[in-house]
Write a protein that holds these residues in place. Structure first.
Motif, PDB file in Angstrom:
ATOM      1  N   UNK A 222       0.832  -1.216   0.000  1.00 37.08           N
ATOM      2  CA  UNK A 222       0.000   0.000   0.000  1.00 37.08           C
ATOM      3  C   UNK A 222       0.862   1.259   0.000  1.00 37.08           C
ATOM      4  N   UNK A 223       2.045   1.176  -0.586  1.00 40.39           N
ATOM      5  CA  UNK A 223       2.906   2.352  -0.656  1.00 40.39           C
ATOM      6  C   UNK A 223       2.264   3.434  -1.511  1.00 40.39           C
ATOM      7  N   UNK A 224       2.472   4.687  -1.124  1.00 37.74           N
ATOM      8  CA  UNK A 224       1.943   5.805  -1.890  1.00 37.74           C
ATOM      9  C   UNK A 224       2.972   6.911  -1.960  1.00 37.74           C
ATOM     10  N   UNK A 225       2.754   7.969  -1.185  1.00 40.77           N
ATOM     11  CA  UNK A 225       3.706   9.087  -1.201  1.00 40.77           C
ATOM     12  C   UNK A 225       4.385   9.309   0.146  1.00 40.77           C
ATOM     13  N   UNK A 226       3.860   8.724   1.216  1.00 42.58           N
ATOM     14  CA  UNK A 226       4.430   8.988   2.534  1.00 42.58           C
ATOM     15  C   UNK A 226       5.712   8.186   2.751  1.00 42.58           C
ATOM     16  N   UNK A 227       6.681   8.856   3.342  1.00 44.04           N
ATOM     17  CA  UNK A 227       7.977   8.230   3.613  1.00 44.04           C
ATOM     18  C   UNK A 227       8.455   8.681   4.978  1.00 44.04           C
ATOM     19  N   UNK A 228       9.447   7.965   5.511  1.00 45.26           N
ATOM     20  CA  UNK A 228      10.026   8.388   6.781  1.00 45.26           C
ATOM     21  C   UNK A 228      11.543   8.304   6.727  1.00 45.26           C
ATOM     22  N   UNK A 229      12.160   9.193   7.497  1.00 44.68           N
ATOM     23  CA  UNK A 229      13.619   9.278   7.573  1.00 44.68           C
ATOM     24  C   UNK A 229      14.052   8.859   8.968  1.00 44.68           C
ATOM     25  N   UNK A 230      14.916   7.857   9.034  1.00 44.29           N
ATOM     26  CA  UNK A 230      15.369   7.325  10.316  1.00 44.29           C
ATOM     27  C   UNK A 230      16.626   8.091  10.739  1.00 44.29           C
ATOM     28  N   UNK A 231      16.522   8.842  11.841  1.00 46.55           N
ATOM     29  CA  UNK A 231      17.666   9.604  12.335  1.00 46.55           C
ATOM     30  C   UNK A 231      18.348   8.907  13.516  1.00 46.55           C
ATOM     31  N   UNK A 232      17.699   7.867  14.064  1.00 47.72           N
ATOM     32  CA  UNK A 232      18.257   7.175  15.234  1.00 47.72           C
ATOM     33  C   UNK A 232      17.952   5.703  15.190  1.00 47.72           C
ATOM     34  N   UNK A 233      17.453   5.182  16.312  1.00 43.97           N
ATOM     35  CA  UNK A 233      17.135   3.770  16.390  1.00 43.97           C
ATOM     36  C   UNK A 233      15.818   3.449  15.714  1.00 43.97           C
TER      37      UNK A 233
END
Length: 288
Positions: A222-233
């Protein structure tokens, strides 16, 4: 000696006083009954209100969170952000040089007008430099076609269409097991998308670490446009979220600053986190 007339008048006055006292006692009993009834009603209303106030349903999946309208007190500043950047992930089995992708409709109106990207002969080799110019600073990205060609293809297409421009990153998490900033929804609610979806590009050996760029989703494929950036754990994540690039050291410095400002707690306890206290608006997304 009192006369008979005086005795009769005295008896009459005594009787009147007795009747007056009986009336007063009756009135007091009625007042007490009314007050008691009011107290009971107020108590019942209070119990019902408390039940309504504290009852709540489960939140959506961590990757498809909707922020509630209110904003509780700010969450504490994260105390431990890992400084070690994770090595870029590699697929255990490489894709062929080109792949075909599919971007079917998700059955929902797009959060912002967007055209699905090309589907045939999508390259699965090389990298694409990308930049998120934000109100908090510039975040440099490297998109990896070998990791997730269909995902990179979609992200580049949306960036070139201006889909991400002037949109807010709506969710920050700061718990030790999940330290991410989530973006990509023009509505800022966590429920918006481009009107299409596409398949995951994951593998069982996938793990997550500082510096990874990954897709948010509301379930398998169900991928679309939302993403996330992992800065830590990100130990709390199972390998269900497509990693399609990495974040440069300068970009991680910007994310660290955002994280240390904390969030408003509006998504705690489920799915966790909240709106960043430090405004993060993507003013321009570019991919070359």
């Amino acid at each position: 000696m009192p006369t008979n007339q005086q005795r009769r008048e005295a008896a009459k006055r005594k009787l009147e006083r007795q009747q007056e006292r009986r009336v007063q006692r009756s009135q007091r009993r009625k007042q007490v009954a009314v007050i008691t009834a009011v107290v009971v009603v107020v108590g019942v209303v209070g119990v019902v209100f408390a039940g309504v106030s504290f009852l709540g349903g489960g939140g959506p999946a961590p990757s498809d969170a909707k922020a509630p309208p209110s904003s509780p007190a700010a969450a504490p500043t994260p105390l431990n952000i890992p400084t070690q950047i994770a090595p870029p992930p590699k697929r255990p089995q490489a894709f062929p040089a080109t792949v075909n992708c599919a971007y079917p409709s998700d059955g929902k109106p797009p959060a912002r007008p967007a055209r699905p990207p090309s589907t045939n002969g999508v390259s699965a080799q090389g990298t694409v430099p990308a930049t998120l110019a934000t109100s908090a600073g510039q975040i440099d990205l490297t998109l990896d076609k070998a990791l997730a060609p269909c995902t990179v293809n979609s992200f580049v297409s949306l960036a070139k269409q201006g889909y991400f421009d002037n949109t807010q990153c709506h969710r920050l998490t700061t718990s030790p097991g999940l330290q991410v900033l989530q973006c990509g929804d023009p509505t800022g609610s966590g429920s918006g998308g481009p009107g299409y979806q596409f398949a995951d590009e994951v593998f069982p050996e996938l793990t997550y670490g500082r510096g990874y760029l990954a897709m948010a989703n509301g379930g398998p494929d169900t991928n679309g446009s939302q993403f996330f950036m992992i800065y830590g754990g990100a130990e709390a994540l199972s390998p269900n979220y497509t990693v399609f690039g990495t974040i440069g050291p300068a970009g991680l410095g910007v994310l660290d600053t955002i994280a240390r400002a904390g969030h408003d707690g509006s998504m705690d306890p489920n799915p966790g986190g909240g709106k960043p206290n430090k405004d993060v608006t993507i003013t321009k997304a570019t991919a070359r």
